[in-house]
Write an enzyme that holds these catalytic residues in place. Structure first.
Site, PDB file in Angstrom:
ATOM      1  N   GLY A  43      -4.622   2.028  -5.115  1.00 26.69           N
ATOM      2  CA  GLY A  43      -3.452   1.849  -4.267  1.00 26.69           C
ATOM      3  C   GLY A  43      -2.503   0.842  -4.890  1.00 26.69           C
ATOM      4  O   GLY A  43      -1.747   0.149  -4.206  1.00 26.69           O
ATOM      5  N   SER A  46       1.968   0.411  -4.789  1.00 23.82           N
ATOM      6  CA  SER A  46       2.834  -0.040  -3.701  1.00 23.82           C
ATOM      7  C   SER A  46       2.087  -1.030  -2.812  1.00 23.82           C
ATOM      8  O   SER A  46       0.870  -1.186  -2.913  1.00 23.82           O
ATOM      9  CB  SER A  46       3.305   1.153  -2.855  1.00 23.82           C
ATOM     10  OG  SER A  46       2.203   1.825  -2.275  1.00 23.82           O
ATOM     11  N   ARG A  68      -1.767   7.782  -6.996  1.00 23.92           N
ATOM     12  CA  ARG A  68      -1.489   9.197  -7.248  1.00 23.92           C
ATOM     13  C   ARG A  68      -0.139   9.431  -7.915  1.00 23.92           C
ATOM     14  O   ARG A  68      -0.007  10.272  -8.787  1.00 23.92           O
ATOM     15  CB  ARG A  68      -1.530   9.972  -5.926  1.00 23.92           C
ATOM     16  CG  ARG A  68      -2.894   9.991  -5.273  1.00 23.92           C
ATOM     17  CD  ARG A  68      -2.922  11.006  -4.161  1.00 23.92           C
ATOM     18  NE  ARG A  68      -4.162  10.982  -3.407  1.00 23.92           N
ATOM     19  CZ  ARG A  68      -4.612  11.987  -2.675  1.00 23.92           C
ATOM     20  NH1 ARG A  68      -3.928  13.106  -2.587  1.00 23.92           N
ATOM     21  NH2 ARG A  68      -5.759  11.887  -2.019  1.00 23.92           N
ATOM     22  N   TYR A 192      -6.600   6.000  12.395  1.00 22.62           N
ATOM     23  CA  TYR A 192      -6.545   4.893  11.438  1.00 22.62           C
ATOM     24  C   TYR A 192      -7.660   3.873  11.646  1.00 22.62           C
ATOM     25  O   TYR A 192      -8.416   3.562  10.722  1.00 22.62           O
ATOM     26  CB  TYR A 192      -5.181   4.203  11.552  1.00 22.62           C
ATOM     27  CG  TYR A 192      -4.957   3.067  10.583  1.00 22.62           C
ATOM     28  CD1 TYR A 192      -4.726   3.319   9.232  1.00 22.62           C
ATOM     29  CD2 TYR A 192      -4.952   1.751  11.019  1.00 22.62           C
ATOM     30  CE1 TYR A 192      -4.496   2.278   8.338  1.00 22.62           C
ATOM     31  CE2 TYR A 192      -4.722   0.704  10.132  1.00 22.62           C
ATOM     32  CZ  TYR A 192      -4.502   0.963   8.796  1.00 22.62           C
ATOM     33  OH  TYR A 192      -4.292  -0.059   7.914  1.00 22.62           O
ATOM     34  N   LYS A 196     -11.029   2.000   9.350  1.00 22.67           N
ATOM     35  CA  LYS A 196     -10.984   0.574   9.061  1.00 22.67           C
ATOM     36  C   LYS A 196     -12.207  -0.140   9.636  1.00 22.67           C
ATOM     37  O   LYS A 196     -12.732  -1.078   9.022  1.00 22.67           O
ATOM     38  CB  LYS A 196      -9.689  -0.032   9.614  1.00 22.67           C
ATOM     39  CG  LYS A 196      -8.435   0.482   8.919  1.00 22.67           C
ATOM     40  CD  LYS A 196      -8.483   0.218   7.410  1.00 22.67           C
ATOM     41  CE  LYS A 196      -7.212   0.614   6.706  1.00 22.67           C
ATOM     42  NZ  LYS A 196      -7.248   0.350   5.257  1.00 22.67           N
TER      43      LYS A 196
END
Length: 337
Positions: A43, A46, A68, A192, A196
């Site tokens: 990741g 960004s 990606r 989400y 997490k």
């Protein structure tokens, strides 16, 4: 009575001495230094991942960033290059999807090539995305996608990293990036928060298991970050969720990255970014390592008093949204009456 008073005084004194000893040990214990270490960041094109890659470069580390999007990766690599401290530092970027074990293995193997096949010393796992919405609007596909974006995008890299480090005898680090929504959740985060929370469960397990290999595990739990991804998720975020978050101050990716790296340097297991993060951490610590025996009980006490009051206000706001939500569901064909 005097015996009881003496016993209580001795216990209090021993407790104070124990706290001072722990504080002294933590203060003078050797800190982890990323200088000269090879750090891989997923990741990394960004948000917090990109900011962490820059912070690591400033600290003298070799940095490999994985994501990606090749275009974003190249721009991120340029930012990392600007933070170079020595000519010897190696910076690379790699385009791979890490939500599968095979993709993660391929990314690690590619990042290892410039180092003669030696795998990275530390893995900062920041890959992930949030797509808020009401649970009633979800499908089997979107629930699976949510887990891929939040849990598997880090779990599979951790799996591939573990196998590589153990095979090569590298006593390194694995740093997961969860969220403050891994301590609690609310309306809008059904795709989400589960992932997490799962990352916390995985990190808790591995923090124990990896003592067998001399690999240290860290779990970062940041709150709102002002990133492009945050702006994108707000476009489709439920109105009630936006309302509940309107007083959230948030933080920049650079600030979050600095706090995470500091926590990793200092050997913290749970790494929280701000005061409210500390309150949630201390209030739901369970058997996790404490960050400070001198302060965590204060944060826990604040949470014991304040969090139920805050939660009540959240629930009141959600109930007050019922009429508007009914109309929302009716417009989208979820109601037959």
């Amino acid at each position: 009575m005097e015996t009881k008073l003496i016993t209580a005084a001795v216990a209090l004194l021993l407790g104070a001495l124990f706290t001072l000893l722990l504080s002294y040990t933590m203060l003078f214990s050797k800190k982890w230094d990323p200088k000269g270490k090879h750090c891989l960041v997923t990741g990394g094109s960004s948000g917090a991942g990109r900011a962490l890659a820059v912070e690591l470069a400033k600290a003298g580390a070799h940095v490999s960033i994985v994501a990606r999007n090749p275009e974003r990766l190249q721009k991120a690599l340029e930012e990392v290059e600007k933070a170079r401290k020595t000519p010897e530092q190696v910076f690379r970027c790699y385009s791979f999807a890490v939500n599968t074990e095979s993709g993660s293995v391929a990314a690690i193997e590619a990042a290892s090539e410039p180092f003669g096949g030696r795998c990275p010393d530390a893995f900062f796992l920041c890959a992930g995305a949030s797509r808020p919405g009401f649970f009633i609007e979800q499908s089997e596909a979107s629930l699976k996608q949510g887990m891929e974006q939040t849990y598997y995008a880090q779990a599979f890299t951790a799996l591939a990293a573990t196998k590589a480090m153990v095979k090569q005898g590298i006593k390194g680090k694995v740093v997961f990036c969860s969220s403050i929504l891994g301590y609690f959740s609310m309306v809008g985060y059904s795709t989400y928060s589960p992932g997490k929370f799962a990352l916390r469960g995985l990190a808790e397990t591995l923090q124990s298991e990896f003592m067998l290999y001399g690999i240290e595990v860290h779990l970062a739990m940041p709150g709102t970050m002002y990133t492009k991804g945050y702006e994108e998720e707000n476009v489709g975020k439920p109105k009630i969720t936006l309302k509940l978050e309107e007083t959230d101050e948030g933080a920049t990716p650079e600030h979050v990255a600095g706090v995470i790296l500091k926590g990793v340097r200092n050997g913290k297991f749970h790494i929280t970014v701000d005061f409210i993060g500390n309150v949630f951490r201390a209030s739901s610590a369970g058997a996790s390592e404490r960050n400070s025996y001198a302060l965590d009980w204060i944060h826990g006490l604040i949470g014991y008093i304040a969090l139920p009051i805050w939660r009540k206000s959240v629930d009141t706001a959600v109930v007050g949204h019922r009429a508007e939500h009914q109309e929302y569901l009716r417009e989208r064909g979820f109601l037959s009456v």
